[in-house]
Design a protein around this motif. Structure first.
Motif, PDB file in Angstrom:
ATOM      1  N   PHE A 143      49.696 -66.848 -62.569  1.00 16.95           N
ATOM      2  CA  PHE A 143      49.949 -67.068 -61.145  1.00 16.95           C
ATOM      3  C   PHE A 143      51.400 -66.716 -60.837  1.00 16.95           C
ATOM      4  N   VAL A 144      51.622 -66.004 -59.748  1.00 21.78           N
ATOM      5  CA  VAL A 144      52.978 -65.646 -59.321  1.00 21.78           C
ATOM      6  C   VAL A 144      53.300 -66.374 -58.026  1.00 21.78           C
ATOM      7  N   THR A 145      54.476 -67.013 -57.982  1.00 23.83           N
ATOM      8  CA  THR A 145      54.914 -67.681 -56.758  1.00 23.83           C
ATOM      9  C   THR A 145      56.434 -67.801 -56.749  1.00 23.83           C
ATOM     10  N   HIS A 146      56.987 -67.969 -55.541  1.00 24.92           N
ATOM     11  CA  HIS A 146      58.403 -68.309 -55.416  1.00 24.92           C
ATOM     12  C   HIS A 146      58.547 -69.765 -55.001  1.00 24.92           C
ATOM     13  N   ASP A 147      57.399 -70.458 -54.866  1.00 22.92           N
ATOM     14  CA  ASP A 147      57.375 -71.842 -54.393  1.00 22.92           C
ATOM     15  C   ASP A 147      57.456 -72.794 -55.584  1.00 22.92           C
ATOM     16  N   GLN A 148      58.577 -73.490 -55.702  1.00 22.15           N
ATOM     17  CA  GLN A 148      58.801 -74.354 -56.860  1.00 22.15           C
ATOM     18  C   GLN A 148      57.780 -75.485 -56.952  1.00 22.15           C
ATOM     19  N   GLU A 149      57.506 -76.126 -55.823  1.00 21.13           N
ATOM     20  CA  GLU A 149      56.547 -77.238 -55.822  1.00 21.13           C
ATOM     21  C   GLU A 149      55.162 -76.766 -56.254  1.00 21.13           C
ATOM     22  N   GLU A 150      54.773 -75.598 -55.788  1.00 24.41           N
ATOM     23  CA  GLU A 150      53.483 -75.024 -56.158  1.00 24.41           C
ATOM     24  C   GLU A 150      53.396 -74.821 -57.671  1.00 24.41           C
ATOM     25  N   ALA A 151      54.445 -74.265 -58.250  1.00 23.77           N
ATOM     26  CA  ALA A 151      54.459 -74.024 -59.695  1.00 23.77           C
ATOM     27  C   ALA A 151      54.393 -75.327 -60.484  1.00 23.77           C
ATOM     28  N   LEU A 152      55.155 -76.321 -60.061  1.00 25.67           N
ATOM     29  CA  LEU A 152      55.190 -77.593 -60.789  1.00 25.67           C
ATOM     30  C   LEU A 152      53.860 -78.328 -60.664  1.00 25.67           C
ATOM     31  N   THR A 153      53.184 -78.179 -59.527  1.00 27.44           N
ATOM     32  CA  THR A 153      51.936 -78.890 -59.265  1.00 27.44           C
ATOM     33  C   THR A 153      50.775 -78.337 -60.078  1.00 27.44           C
ATOM     34  N   MET A 154      50.703 -77.017 -60.223  1.00 31.74           N
ATOM     35  CA  MET A 154      49.492 -76.383 -60.726  1.00 31.74           C
ATOM     36  C   MET A 154      49.515 -76.010 -62.200  1.00 31.74           C
ATOM     37  N   SER A 155      50.680 -75.850 -62.790  1.00 35.61           N
ATOM     38  CA  SER A 155      50.791 -75.109 -64.046  1.00 35.61           C
ATOM     39  C   SER A 155      50.732 -75.966 -65.306  1.00 35.61           C
ATOM     40  N   ASP A 156      50.215 -75.352 -66.371  1.00 34.85           N
ATOM     41  CA  ASP A 156      50.413 -75.880 -67.717  1.00 34.85           C
ATOM     42  C   ASP A 156      51.795 -75.455 -68.222  1.00 34.85           C
ATOM     43  N   THR A 157      52.140 -74.206 -67.901  1.00 36.32           N
ATOM     44  CA  THR A 157      53.405 -73.621 -68.348  1.00 36.32           C
ATOM     45  C   THR A 157      54.049 -72.887 -67.181  1.00 36.32           C
ATOM     46  N   VAL A 158      55.359 -73.059 -67.044  1.00 38.88           N
ATOM     47  CA  VAL A 158      56.122 -72.355 -66.006  1.00 38.88           C
ATOM     48  C   VAL A 158      57.112 -71.418 -66.686  1.00 38.88           C
TER      49      VAL A 158
END
Length: 352
Positions: free
Chosen positions: A197-212
């Motif tokens: 998944f690609v995003t520039h949204d920090q909250e989105e990345a922290l919410t959804m990911s196993d790994t960032v």
């Protein structure tokens, strides 16, 4: 074990990838592996190279140097249609002249899958993305969130081993975006396939990911679990980009003791030279305020904004203006003293 499934062996590997457009180096010697069943997010500001990395994985771009491996096989020069990956783009790229069913079935028809199997697989996908009964709807009649679900179903119906998602939630309003974050994560867990998944949204990345994977200027800055990325940033860029931070000049007096604006604070960091200049990172929610003089940093409340779940206050000291988040509000103009627990002080070397 996370989210009810187990992350497995690596499925995808990028080795020493560099991508240059004319005289612009977009990706610089990037090394990354992705595991089966993993939800991994490439996070960074615009122009950091995250979408280029995704396009390299999908086969839409070829690296200037380096190799890409899928399950141990070199796929560096394979075209997209020969890779076991599918892509969901930000603009969805749905066919306006086809209804919902035919949009989802498009890839299966290209592969000459039997009509019976097409019917079964498309209906299963419609159920998965909560669009039962939408088969005959025209694309123009759908909301943004519904169109996004069709795009995801069209990608998933081809049963890829890896699904690439290039900022697919970017066009949605805030409420729908948050709902789709939850839906995507549930979908990924139920299917048990790898999402990149690609995003520039920090909250989105922290919410959804196993790994960032945090990127900047074509370079990976840090790879880790969301909790580690947020709580233990490796440098000032990450601390500033992920959430909000107060980044302050400090002096590491000795192991476990740092000085900030002439005031000594215990910390949990070690391994620095005595009296070494350092960057001190403190999250706004980790600062406590007291009206009583506790010998710590003195200042006054300069501004107060109510944010719903907390108050955002700025505290002006003679050296620095701190941002503080607290469920307790102090009136503007109040003289206060700032304190921080040792675990909430993060020390990092200054970038020279």
């Amino acid at each position: 074990m996370k989210g009810g499934y187990k992350l497995s062996e690596k499925i995808l590997e990028l080795n020493n990838i560099t991508k240059i457009y004319e005289d612009n180096t977009v990706i610089k010697n990037l090394n990354l592996y992705v595991r089966k069943n993993e939800f991994i997010t490439l996070l960074g500001p615009s122009g950091c190279g995250k979408t280029t990395t995704l396009r390299l994985i999908g086969g839409f771009e070829t690296p200037t140097s380096g190799k890409i491996y899928f399950e141990g096989k070199d796929i560096t020069n394979l075209p997209p249609y020969q890779r076991k990956v599918n892509t969901v783009f930000q603009k969805y790229a749905l066919f306006p002249h086809l209804n919902v069913f035919e949009n989802i079935a498009f890839g299966l028809r290209i592969k000459k899958v039997s009509e019976g199997e097409i019917q079964t697989r498309v209906k299963n996908m419609l159920s998965l993305v909560n669009l039962d009964g939408f088969e005959k709807r025209e694309i123009s009649s759908l909301s943004g969130g519904q169109q996004q679900r069709v795009a995801i179903a069209r990608a998933l119906v081809n049963e890829p081993d890896v699904l690439l998602l290039d900022e697919p939630l970017g066009a949605l309003d805030l409420k729908l975006r948050k709902e789709m974050q939850t839906e995507l994560k549930k979908m990924q867990q139920s299917l048990g396939i790898t999402f990149i998944f690609v995003t520039h949204d920090q909250e989105e990345a922290l919410t959804m990911s196993d790994t960032v994977v945090v990127m900047n200027e074509g370079v990976i800055q840090q790879i880790g679990r969301p909790e580690d990325i947020y709580n233990e940033p490796k440098n000032a860029f990450i601390a500033d980009f992920i959430g909000e931070s107060n980044i302050i000049d400090g002096i590491m007096l000795e192991d476990f003791l740092v000085e900030i604006f002439g005031v000594k604070f215990k910390c949990v960091d070690k391994g620095f030279d005595n009296n070494e200049p350092v960057d001190v990172v403190i999250r706004p929610e980790d600062i406590t305020l007291s009206r009583e003089n506790n010998g710590k940093i003195e200042g006054y409340i300069e501004n107060v904004i109510f944010k719903g779940v907390h108050y955002e206050m700025t505290v002006n000291t003679k050296n620095y203006t701190f941002k503080i988040h607290s469920t307790k509000m102090e009136p503007k103009g109040t003289r206060v003293y700032l304190d921080v627990e040792p675990d909430n002080i993060h020390i990092m070397k200054k970038v020279r």
